[in-house]
Write an enzyme that holds these catalytic residues in place. Structure first.
Site, short mmCIF file in Angstrom:
data_model
loop_
_atom_site.label_atom_id
_atom_site.label_comp_id
_atom_site.label_asym_id
_atom_site.label_seq_id
_atom_site.Cartn_x
_atom_site.Cartn_y
_atom_site.Cartn_z
N SER A 2 -9.46 -3.36 -1.30
CA SER A 2 -9.73 -3.18 0.01
C SER A 2 -11.13 -2.21 0.23
O SER A 2 -11.69 -1.38 -0.72
CB SER A 2 -8.75 -2.45 0.58
OG SER A 2 -9.24 -1.89 2.02
N TYR A 12 -3.15 5.24 0.68
CA TYR A 12 -3.42 3.95 0.48
C TYR A 12 -4.91 3.95 -0.07
O TYR A 12 -5.14 3.09 -1.13
CB TYR A 12 -3.44 3.32 2.05
CG TYR A 12 -3.86 1.78 1.70
CD1 TYR A 12 -2.92 0.79 1.27
CD2 TYR A 12 -5.11 1.31 2.28
CE1 TYR A 12 -3.32 -0.47 1.38
CE2 TYR A 12 -5.58 0.02 2.16
CZ TYR A 12 -4.61 -0.93 1.90
OH TYR A 12 -4.99 -2.34 1.92
N LYS A 44 -6.10 2.39 -3.83
CA LYS A 44 -7.14 1.03 -4.01
C LYS A 44 -8.20 1.71 -4.71
O LYS A 44 -8.84 0.81 -5.41
CB LYS A 44 -7.35 0.71 -2.53
CG LYS A 44 -6.39 -0.18 -1.54
CD LYS A 44 -5.88 -1.34 -2.40
CE LYS A 44 -4.98 -2.07 -1.59
NZ LYS A 44 -4.43 -3.04 -2.33
P1 NDP Z 1 1.37 -8.35 4.16
O1 NDP Z 1 1.96 -7.18 4.49
O2 NDP Z 1 1.09 -9.42 5.35
O3 NDP Z 1 2.16 -9.29 3.04
C1 NDP Z 1 2.18 -8.40 1.76
C2 NDP Z 1 3.29 -9.31 0.98
O4 NDP Z 1 3.47 -8.51 -0.35
C3 NDP Z 1 4.46 -9.68 1.53
O5 NDP Z 1 4.94 -10.87 1.18
C4 NDP Z 1 5.55 -8.40 0.93
O6 NDP Z 1 6.88 -8.98 0.76
C5 NDP Z 1 4.83 -8.55 -0.64
N1 NDP Z 1 5.23 -7.22 -1.19
C6 NDP Z 1 4.99 -6.03 -0.63
N2 NDP Z 1 5.66 -4.93 -1.55
C7 NDP Z 1 6.30 -5.72 -2.41
C8 NDP Z 1 6.99 -5.34 -3.72
N3 NDP Z 1 7.58 -4.03 -3.91
N4 NDP Z 1 7.62 -6.34 -4.33
C9 NDP Z 1 7.03 -7.70 -4.09
N5 NDP Z 1 6.42 -8.25 -2.96
C10 NDP Z 1 6.08 -7.07 -2.24
O7 NDP Z 1 0.03 -7.94 3.59
P2 NDP Z 1 -1.53 -8.49 3.59
O8 NDP Z 1 -1.28 -9.91 3.40
O9 NDP Z 1 -2.54 -8.07 4.72
O10 NDP Z 1 -2.16 -7.98 2.31
C11 NDP Z 1 -2.32 -8.31 0.98
C12 NDP Z 1 -3.43 -7.56 0.12
O11 NDP Z 1 -4.53 -7.44 0.84
C13 NDP Z 1 -2.69 -6.17 -0.11
O12 NDP Z 1 -3.08 -5.76 -1.38
C14 NDP Z 1 -3.70 -5.37 0.97
O13 NDP Z 1 -3.67 -4.05 0.53
C15 NDP Z 1 -4.85 -6.08 0.89
N6 NDP Z 1 -5.65 -5.70 2.10
C16 NDP Z 1 -5.07 -6.05 3.35
C17 NDP Z 1 -5.88 -5.80 4.25
C18 NDP Z 1 -5.50 -6.26 5.72
O14 NDP Z 1 -6.14 -5.45 6.93
N7 NDP Z 1 -4.50 -7.02 5.94
C19 NDP Z 1 -7.38 -5.36 4.36
C20 NDP Z 1 -7.69 -5.02 2.87
C21 NDP Z 1 -6.80 -5.22 2.02
P3 NDP Z 1 7.70 -8.12 2.04
O15 NDP Z 1 7.10 -8.53 3.43
O16 NDP Z 1 9.06 -8.89 1.92
O17 NDP Z 1 7.85 -6.75 1.38
#
Ligand code: NDP
Length: 244
Positions: A136, A149, A153
């Site tokens: 991020s 967080y 990262k």
């Molecule tokens: P979301 O919260 O929309 O999706 C995250 C996914 O990861 C979900 O399917 C969730 O499943 C899964 N997940 C979370 N924890 C676990 C776990 N313990 N075991 C298995 N699966 C897990 O996040 P984003 O798509 O927005 O983010 C994806 C990546 O991008 C992350 O690394 C985030 O830090 C990074 N990012 C996001 C930004 C943003 O603004 N959105 C900005 C910069 C980076 P469930 O919902 O079932 O827990």
């Protein structure tokens, strides 16, 4: 992008929602055999309906033993996207032990562990590989209420560099993508307040948040042979936030 991953085996974590789900779909459409790892079974079921052929792996990455068993049995893979993460925002003075542990376990420890399992298999198979860790802009800038967080990262960027150094001799490349805010579920929870989001957008030279596809395209580039000489790098997908 018109990249082909035909016949390659890919593991995408956090593939139930958001960016990870879009990466799994894009890789599958580009010919890869995709294993989609996530926590909520219903998300993986709808993903398998959307993209027949995707193999679901339903588990909580905070569970070390369950991860070892499931990822070990699902491999080998040539491509890995460590995308799953949680963002629990708390003012620094109110950070709880539970939130700290959860965030560290999922955002950092699980990346190390999944990568170990997958890289060991790559090495045993003698196949080159590519790993992309989803970091991020928060790895390189302090953001209010993001103490834990941001720390995970930042550590992830450095973990990726050490992995690149140690895995390079096995022809395994390791890079990160570092997006700005994306309006996924995670983005909506943390950036829906119009004042807060306007203040962030004002600091982004391109004047907008990133789209899911912006991040997917950069991940696919770093997985592909088009980036064959790139390892240990972080690709900003931040509209210029970090230079502003
Ligand atoms: P979301 O919260 O929309 O999706 C995250 C996914 O990861 C979900 O399917 C969730 O499943 C899964 N997940 C979370 N924890 C676990 C776990 N313990 N075991 C298995 N699966 C897990 O996040 P984003 O798509 O927005 O983010 C994806 C990546 O991008 C992350 O690394 C985030 O830090 C990074 N990012 C996001 C930004 C943003 O603004 N959105 C900005 C910069 C980076 P469930 O919902 O079932 O827990």
């Amino acid at each position: 992008p018109h990249l082909s991953f035909h016949g390659r085996r890919a593991l995408v974590t956090g593939a139930g929602k958001g960016i990870g789900r879009a990466v799994a779909v894009a890789l599958s459409r580009a010919g890869a055999r995709v294993a989609a790892l996530s926590r909520t079974a219903a998300d993986l079921e709808s993903l398998a309906r959307e993209c027949p052929g995707i193999e679901p792996l339903c588990l909580d990455l905070a569970d070390w033993d369950a991860t070892e068993a499931a990822v070990g049995a699902a491999g080998p893979f040539e491509l890995l996207v460590n995308n799953a993460a949680v963002a629990v925002l708390q003012p620094f003075l109110e950070v709880t032990r539970a939130a700290f542990d959860r965030c560290l376990d999922v955002n950092l420890r699980a990346v190390l562990h999944v990568s170990q399992i997958v890289a060991r298999q790559m090495i045993t198979q003698g196949t080159p590989g590519a790993i992309v860790n989803v970091s991020s802009q928060a790895s390189q800038r302090a953001l209010r209420d993001h103490a834990v967080y941001c720390s995970t990262k930042s550590a992830l960027d450095m973990l990726s560099k050490v992995m690149a150094m140690e895995l390079g001799p096995y022809k395994i490349r390791v890079n990160t993508v570092n997006p700005t805010v994306v309006m996924t579920d995670m983005g909506r929870i943390n950036w829906s307040d119009p004042q807060k989001s306007a203040a962030m957008i004002n600091r982004i030279p391109l004047g907008k948040f990133a789209e899911v596809d912006d991040v997917v395209n950069s991940i696919l580039f770093l997985l592909s042979d088009k980036s064959a000489m790139t390892t240990g790098s972080s690709l900003m997908v931040d509209g210029g936030f970090l230079v502003s």
